[in-house]
Design a protein around this motif. Structure first.
Motif, PDB file in Angstrom:
ATOM      1  N   ARG A 129      36.244 -38.263 -16.959  1.00  0.00           N
ATOM      2  CA  ARG A 129      34.808 -38.071 -17.175  1.00  0.00           C
ATOM      3  C   ARG A 129      34.361 -38.768 -18.457  1.00  0.00           C
ATOM      4  O   ARG A 129      33.254 -39.320 -18.523  1.00  0.00           O
ATOM      5  N   ALA A 130      35.219 -38.746 -19.480  1.00  0.00           N
ATOM      6  CA  ALA A 130      34.872 -39.389 -20.748  1.00  0.00           C
ATOM      7  C   ALA A 130      34.692 -40.892 -20.583  1.00  0.00           C
ATOM      8  O   ALA A 130      33.847 -41.504 -21.249  1.00  0.00           O
ATOM      9  N   ALA A 131      35.481 -41.491 -19.697  1.00  0.00           N
ATOM     10  CA  ALA A 131      35.412 -42.943 -19.511  1.00  0.00           C
ATOM     11  C   ALA A 131      34.034 -43.387 -19.030  1.00  0.00           C
ATOM     12  O   ALA A 131      33.599 -44.512 -19.304  1.00  0.00           O
ATOM     13  N   ASP A 132      33.326 -42.499 -18.314  1.00  0.00           N
ATOM     14  CA  ASP A 132      32.012 -42.847 -17.772  1.00  0.00           C
ATOM     15  C   ASP A 132      30.865 -42.224 -18.556  1.00  0.00           C
ATOM     16  O   ASP A 132      29.706 -42.359 -18.168  1.00  0.00           O
ATOM     17  N   HIS A 133      31.179 -41.547 -19.653  1.00  0.00           N
ATOM     18  CA  HIS A 133      30.160 -40.852 -20.425  1.00  0.00           C
ATOM     19  C   HIS A 133      29.424 -41.833 -21.343  1.00  0.00           C
ATOM     20  O   HIS A 133      30.020 -42.756 -21.892  1.00  0.00           O
ATOM     21  N   ALA A 134      28.120 -41.608 -21.526  1.00  0.00           N
ATOM     22  CA  ALA A 134      27.331 -42.511 -22.372  1.00  0.00           C
ATOM     23  C   ALA A 134      27.877 -42.586 -23.788  1.00  0.00           C
ATOM     24  O   ALA A 134      27.871 -43.649 -24.420  1.00  0.00           O
ATOM     25  N   PHE A 135      28.402 -41.461 -24.323  1.00  0.00           N
ATOM     26  CA  PHE A 135      28.887 -41.440 -25.699  1.00  0.00           C
ATOM     27  C   PHE A 135      30.180 -42.236 -25.871  1.00  0.00           C
ATOM     28  O   PHE A 135      30.583 -42.521 -26.990  1.00  0.00           O
ATOM     29  N   ARG A 136      30.811 -42.630 -24.750  1.00  0.00           N
ATOM     30  CA  ARG A 136      32.068 -43.396 -24.848  1.00  0.00           C
ATOM     31  C   ARG A 136      31.854 -44.683 -25.632  1.00  0.00           C
ATOM     32  O   ARG A 136      32.779 -45.191 -26.261  1.00  0.00           O
ATOM     33  N   GLY A 137      30.624 -45.172 -25.635  1.00  0.00           N
ATOM     34  CA  GLY A 137      30.331 -46.374 -26.402  1.00  0.00           C
ATOM     35  C   GLY A 137      30.400 -46.177 -27.897  1.00  0.00           C
ATOM     36  O   GLY A 137      30.490 -47.142 -28.661  1.00  0.00           O
TER      37      GLY A 137
END
Length: 228
Positions: A129-137
């Motif tokens: 889920r983290a890989a697709d989360h906006a904050f991953r950037g």
């Protein structure tokens, strides 16, 4: 054999405009802290609904440090040594692992080791889920979790900060891990443990004792040691 899950860092030059704006918004400490907490909640879900599985040592009570308290641990550790590599020994469902990655904008890697199959699977799902989360950037670190016995699989030994929430560990298990920490933690690196101090500090030096909030109590001691 350890089962290994990995998610690589997001390329900064390929960010969507909305994500790029979020990256700009998380420059301040307060903003990053709030976004990190939201990142963990979104990826890990509700702690109250989580239960570990039936593997060895899975009977131990599950609990987590909260994100603001982990931020204090990270700041105290970075006063002793820059934290480019973070390791969570007994990573559970990956909450502290993801929080550390979110709170350390310049980290290279955040790696967790978890024995319990259910917890390790939950952590792997959280990383998905983290890989697709906006904050991953906003997160530079490579984030990974391995399903393994940390007493045997010591890939965590090269970290600048090794964190272990061993509050529920019985004394014999804490002694076993203390011996593993003494053997594997690199000289100059920082070790943080909750509730119980090391049974024998050598070859570590106690640098700080913090009071941190965890899921089971608001004032849990966290001991920070430096490997001599």
């Amino acid at each position: 054999m350890a089962l290994f899950f990995r998610r690589a860092g997001a390329p900064r030059d390929a960010l969507a405009p909305a994500t790029a704006a979020l990256v700009e918004a998380c420059d301040g400490d307060a903003s990053r802290l709030a976004l990190a907490a939201s990142f963990v909640d979104d990826c890990c879900g509700d702690l109250a609904s989580f239960r570990g599985g039936g593997d060895a040592r899975a009977h131990l009570t599950y609990g987590e440090i909260d994100v603001p308290s982990l931020a204090r641990v990270l700041r105290a550790a970075e006063a002793l040594r820059p934290v480019r590599r973070f390791a969570d020994v007994g990573a559970g469902r990956g909450a502290a692992l993801l929080a550390a990655a979110a709170l350390l904008p310049d980290a290279a890697a955040c790696a967790g080791v978890e024995l319990d199959a259910v917890a390790a699977a939950a952590a792997a799902a959280a990383l998905d889920r983290a890989a697709d989360h906006a904050f991953r950037g906003c997160v530079a670190a490579d984030i990974s979790v391995a399903r393994a016995d940390a007493l045997e699989d010591r890939r965590w030994g090269g970290a600048d900060l090794v964190y272990c929430c061993w509050t529920a560990f019985p004394e014999d298990l804490r002694r076993a891990f203390a011996a593993a920490f003494a053997a594997a933690v690199a000289p100059g690196a920082v070790l943080a443990v909750t509730t119980h101090a090391l049974p024998d500090a050598a070859p570590f030096r106690l640098e700080a004792t913090l009071s941190v909030a965890c899921s089971w109590a608001p004032d849990v001691p966290c001991y920070l040691y430096r490997r001599t």
